[in-house]
Design a protein around this motif. Structure first.
Motif, PDB file in Angstrom:
ATOM      1  N   VAL A 183      86.049  93.953  58.431  1.00 27.23           N
ATOM      2  CA  VAL A 183      85.919  93.220  59.701  1.00 27.23           C
ATOM      3  C   VAL A 183      85.446  91.783  59.424  1.00 27.23           C
ATOM      4  N   GLY A 184      84.448  91.651  58.555  1.00 22.99           N
ATOM      5  CA  GLY A 184      83.930  90.325  58.210  1.00 22.99           C
ATOM      6  C   GLY A 184      84.991  89.448  57.558  1.00 22.99           C
ATOM      7  N   SER A 185      85.893  90.070  56.782  1.00 19.17           N
ATOM      8  CA  SER A 185      86.955  89.302  56.102  1.00 19.17           C
ATOM      9  C   SER A 185      87.992  88.794  57.094  1.00 19.17           C
ATOM     10  N   LEU A 186      88.181  89.570  58.170  1.00 23.55           N
ATOM     11  CA  LEU A 186      89.221  89.207  59.143  1.00 23.55           C
ATOM     12  C   LEU A 186      88.725  88.205  60.185  1.00 23.55           C
ATOM     13  N   LEU A 187      87.438  88.313  60.536  1.00 26.03           N
ATOM     14  CA  LEU A 187      86.923  87.434  61.590  1.00 26.03           C
ATOM     15  C   LEU A 187      86.531  86.072  61.030  1.00 26.03           C
ATOM     16  N   THR A 188      86.665  85.071  61.865  1.00 25.59           N
ATOM     17  CA  THR A 188      86.310  83.717  61.429  1.00 25.59           C
ATOM     18  C   THR A 188      85.385  83.083  62.471  1.00 25.59           C
ATOM     19  N   GLY A 189      84.841  81.966  62.114  1.00 28.28           N
ATOM     20  CA  GLY A 189      84.009  81.230  63.072  1.00 28.28           C
ATOM     21  C   GLY A 189      82.592  81.050  62.559  1.00 28.28           C
ATOM     22  N   ASN A 190      81.753  80.511  63.415  1.00 23.07           N
ATOM     23  CA  ASN A 190      80.370  80.249  63.045  1.00 23.07           C
ATOM     24  C   ASN A 190      79.657  81.550  62.659  1.00 23.07           C
ATOM     25  N   PRO A 191      78.891  81.554  61.548  1.00 23.74           N
ATOM     26  CA  PRO A 191      78.206  82.786  61.123  1.00 23.74           C
ATOM     27  C   PRO A 191      77.269  83.363  62.185  1.00 23.74           C
ATOM     28  N   ILE A 192      76.813  82.518  63.136  1.00 24.03           N
ATOM     29  CA  ILE A 192      75.947  83.033  64.206  1.00 24.03           C
ATOM     30  C   ILE A 192      76.669  84.165  64.957  1.00 24.03           C
ATOM     31  N   ASN A 193      78.011  84.002  65.094  1.00 24.95           N
ATOM     32  CA  ASN A 193      78.792  85.060  65.763  1.00 24.95           C
ATOM     33  C   ASN A 193      78.631  86.385  65.034  1.00 24.95           C
ATOM     34  N   SER A 194      78.527  86.315  63.701  1.00 20.68           N
ATOM     35  CA  SER A 194      78.399  87.569  62.935  1.00 20.68           C
ATOM     36  C   SER A 194      77.035  88.213  63.222  1.00 20.68           C
ATOM     37  N   TYR A 195      76.007  87.396  63.506  1.00 19.71           N
ATOM     38  CA  TYR A 195      74.693  87.958  63.830  1.00 19.71           C
ATOM     39  C   TYR A 195      74.767  88.682  65.187  1.00 19.71           C
ATOM     40  N   VAL A 196      75.456  88.015  66.142  1.00 19.59           N
ATOM     41  CA  VAL A 196      75.574  88.599  67.490  1.00 19.59           C
ATOM     42  C   VAL A 196      76.360  89.909  67.416  1.00 19.59           C
ATOM     43  N   ILE A 197      77.502  89.863  66.708  1.00 22.86           N
ATOM     44  CA  ILE A 197      78.325  91.080  66.578  1.00 22.86           C
ATOM     45  C   ILE A 197      77.544  92.152  65.820  1.00 22.86           C
ATOM     46  N   GLY A 198      76.809  91.707  64.793  1.00 21.64           N
ATOM     47  CA  GLY A 198      76.001  92.646  64.003  1.00 21.64           C
ATOM     48  C   GLY A 198      74.987  93.371  64.872  1.00 21.64           C
ATOM     49  N   GLU A 199      74.323  92.616  65.742  1.00 18.63           N
ATOM     50  CA  GLU A 199      73.331  93.231  66.629  1.00 18.63           C
ATOM     51  C   GLU A 199      73.999  94.226  67.586  1.00 18.63           C
ATOM     52  N   THR A 200      75.185  93.827  68.100  1.00 16.66           N
ATOM     53  CA  THR A 200      75.940  94.719  69.000  1.00 16.66           C
ATOM     54  C   THR A 200      76.313  96.006  68.272  1.00 16.66           C
ATOM     55  N   ILE A 202      74.809  97.409  65.780  1.00 17.96           N
ATOM     56  CA  ILE A 202      73.608  98.242  65.589  1.00 17.96           C
ATOM     57  C   ILE A 202      73.287  98.988  66.889  1.00 17.96           C
ATOM     58  N   GLU A 203      73.409  98.262  68.014  1.00 18.59           N
ATOM     59  CA  GLU A 203      73.160  98.900  69.323  1.00 18.59           C
ATOM     60  C   GLU A 203      74.142 100.035  69.588  1.00 18.59           C
ATOM     61  N   LEU A 204      75.369  99.877  69.047  1.00 14.92           N
ATOM     62  CA  LEU A 204      76.397 100.912  69.239  1.00 14.92           C
ATOM     63  C   LEU A 204      76.241 102.068  68.252  1.00 14.92           C
ATOM     64  N   GLY A 205      75.249 101.949  67.367  1.00 14.09           N
ATOM     65  CA  GLY A 205      74.968 103.061  66.454  1.00 14.09           C
ATOM     66  C   GLY A 205      75.498 102.883  65.048  1.00 14.09           C
ATOM     67  N   VAL A 206      76.102 101.730  64.762  1.00 19.39           N
ATOM     68  CA  VAL A 206      76.603 101.490  63.402  1.00 19.39           C
ATOM     69  C   VAL A 206      75.407 101.213  62.495  1.00 19.39           C
ATOM     70  N   ASP A 207      75.433 101.757  61.275  1.00 20.42           N
ATOM     71  CA  ASP A 207      74.308 101.571  60.367  1.00 20.42           C
ATOM     72  C   ASP A 207      74.265 100.125  59.843  1.00 20.42           C
TER      73      ASP A 207
END
Lengths: 264, 176
Positions: A183-200, A202-207
């Motif tokens: 997923v990280g290899s496919l997505l692009t943009g500001n790394p802050i987006n990866s923090y937001v998606i990462g938090e989401t 985790i909330e969805l139960g991903v380790d």
């Protein structure tokens, strides 16, 4: 960097010859590891054309520097305009010449002899205008592939929603780490987006393993931008770099989370 | 010489034409998708516009740096600083340059192409690219989301990953 030298023998101990077109051999030496390619000059035409043929031969082999005894200023000028450095009045062995060049040992004196145009004497405005034209040309040559990749990023973001990518996570440590890296290899943009998606995630139960992998490859593997990387740095470079970054990210992200959780 | 130029002209024309095949293909995909999903296609175009806008400043900086390189730096300088034998100084220089480079990565490729032409090794180019993963400016933001402990370990591993990746490229790249 490749350095071309006219030589009397097909090895690094050969003496640097006075003229490119009159030397029995042309050596194209890689300045990093001193590996070299031998070009046989016996097949070249004789007379004034030989020099031009020899020049074309070494430039085709990727030489960006020519160390030679003598070269006509009429030829040096256009070469310098095209970013090829020519150092004249060079003597001694080919190996010594390359090593001396690497040390920066060919100062103004050698490059300033009666045969070459001293850089300092070229008017700054002219040099600036040449550098500007060269840079603009380099940039313009990249416009097509840059345009395509920017359009591709837009297409990708519009048609591949992030929710779809979230479906890749299953709860299995290894699979989730791999999915995160993908997923990280496919997505692009500001790394802050990866923090937001990462938090989401985790909330969805991903380790955290999958999240760390996604964050690592987000900033190191660029699949969508790969066409630009290939066109500029070559297929081999782009492939090795992206695959290596992807493979290094997986164990590293596991290790990051392991250390974060206090190790075992 | 003139004969050479005459022979090069059609080849140059062909290569210029080939360069536009990829963008034309992507534009074709947009044209095909527009009647099927007009809103999403236009949204994609809008995103592409935003990306271009974000990239404009780094593109200008990269152009300026290329201009300075072409104006003042000779292949021997680059070879000494970022060539195969540049040592720890070369690793440090390329890493810091990568960390400080901002904006989308494609804005920096032309600059890397110039560096390579002037003698930078594949290891140092990969080191520059890989160290873009280290973002000290975004560290406070990461701490807000994941806490300082995770952020610190993550950042240290970003540097580790960058060096390992660059070393692999340096070993397997095979060009320099």
């Amino acid at each position: 960097m490749k350095i071309a030298i006219p030589a009397d023998r097909p090895d690094l101990d050969a003496r640097v010859q006075n003229k490119l077109g009159a030397a029995p051999y042309l050596l194209v030496i890689d300045s990093d590891d001193l590996s070299f390619e031998i070009l046989d000059s016996s097949l070249l035409a004789s007379g004034p054309l030989a020099g031009l043929q020899a020049l074309s031969l070494v430039l085709d082999k990727g030489a960006t520097v020519i160390l030679v005894g003598y070269m006509s200023p009429n030829i040096i000028g256009p070469l310098q305009k095209n970013g090829i450095e020519v150092v004249t009045s060079v003597s001694g062995s080919a190996k010594e010449a390359v090593l001396r060049y690497k040390r920066g040992g060919f100062g103004v004196a050698e490059n300033n002899g009666h045969t070459s145009i001293p850089k300092s004497s070229i008017n700054f405005t002219v040099r600036f205008s040449e550098a500007w034209t060269k840079t603009a040309k380099q940039y313009l040559s990249l416009v097509p592939v840059l345009t395509a990749v920017i359009l591709l990023v837009g297409l990708f973001k519009a048609f591949l929603p992030e929710k779809l990518l979230l479906a890749l996570f299953s709860g299995n440590l290894i699979q989730d780490t791999f999915a995160g890296a993908l997923v990280g290899s496919l997505l692009t943009g500001n790394p802050i987006n990866s923090y937001v998606i990462g938090e989401t995630l985790i909330e969805l139960g991903v380790d955290l393993f999958g999240v760390a992998a996604m964050m690592l490859t987000w900033v190191s593997v660029w699949l969508i931008q790969m066409p630009v990387e290939i066109s500029i740095l070559g297929l081999r470079f782009a492939l090795i770099r992206n695959v290596a970054a992807f493979l290094v990210a997986i164990p590293s992200s596991i290790f990051v989370v392991w250390l974060y959780r206090g190790g075992m | 010489m003139s004969q050479g130029k005459a022979n090069d002209a059609p080849r140059l024309k062909r290569s210029r034409f080939r360069a536009w095949i990829f963008p034309a293909g992507v534009a074709g995909v947009y044209l095909i998708l527009y009647p099927i999903a007009p809103c999403r296609t236009l949204n994609g175009l809008g995103v592409a516009g935003q990306v271009l806008l974000q990239a404009s400043l780094p593109l200008i900086i990269s152009f300026g740096m290329m201009l300075l390189l072409n104006l003042f730096i000779t292949p021997s300088h680059v070879s000494k600083l970022l060539g195969g034998g540049a040592g720890v100084k070369g690793i440090f220089l390329s890493a810091v340059a990568g960390i400080l480079s901002m904006g989308p990565i494609f804005a920096w490729y032309p600059f890397l192409a110039t560096l390579r032409k002037k003698g930078a090794s594949d290891f140092h180019l990969a080191n520059f690219l890989s160290h873009r993963a280290v973002k000290p400016v975004l560290l406070p933001m990461m701490i807000v989301y994941f806490g300082w402990r995770f952020s610190l370990i993550f950042t240290i591993f970003c540097i580790f990953c960058a060096l390992v990746t660059a070393a692999i490229v340096g070993m397997l790249g095979g060009q320099r």
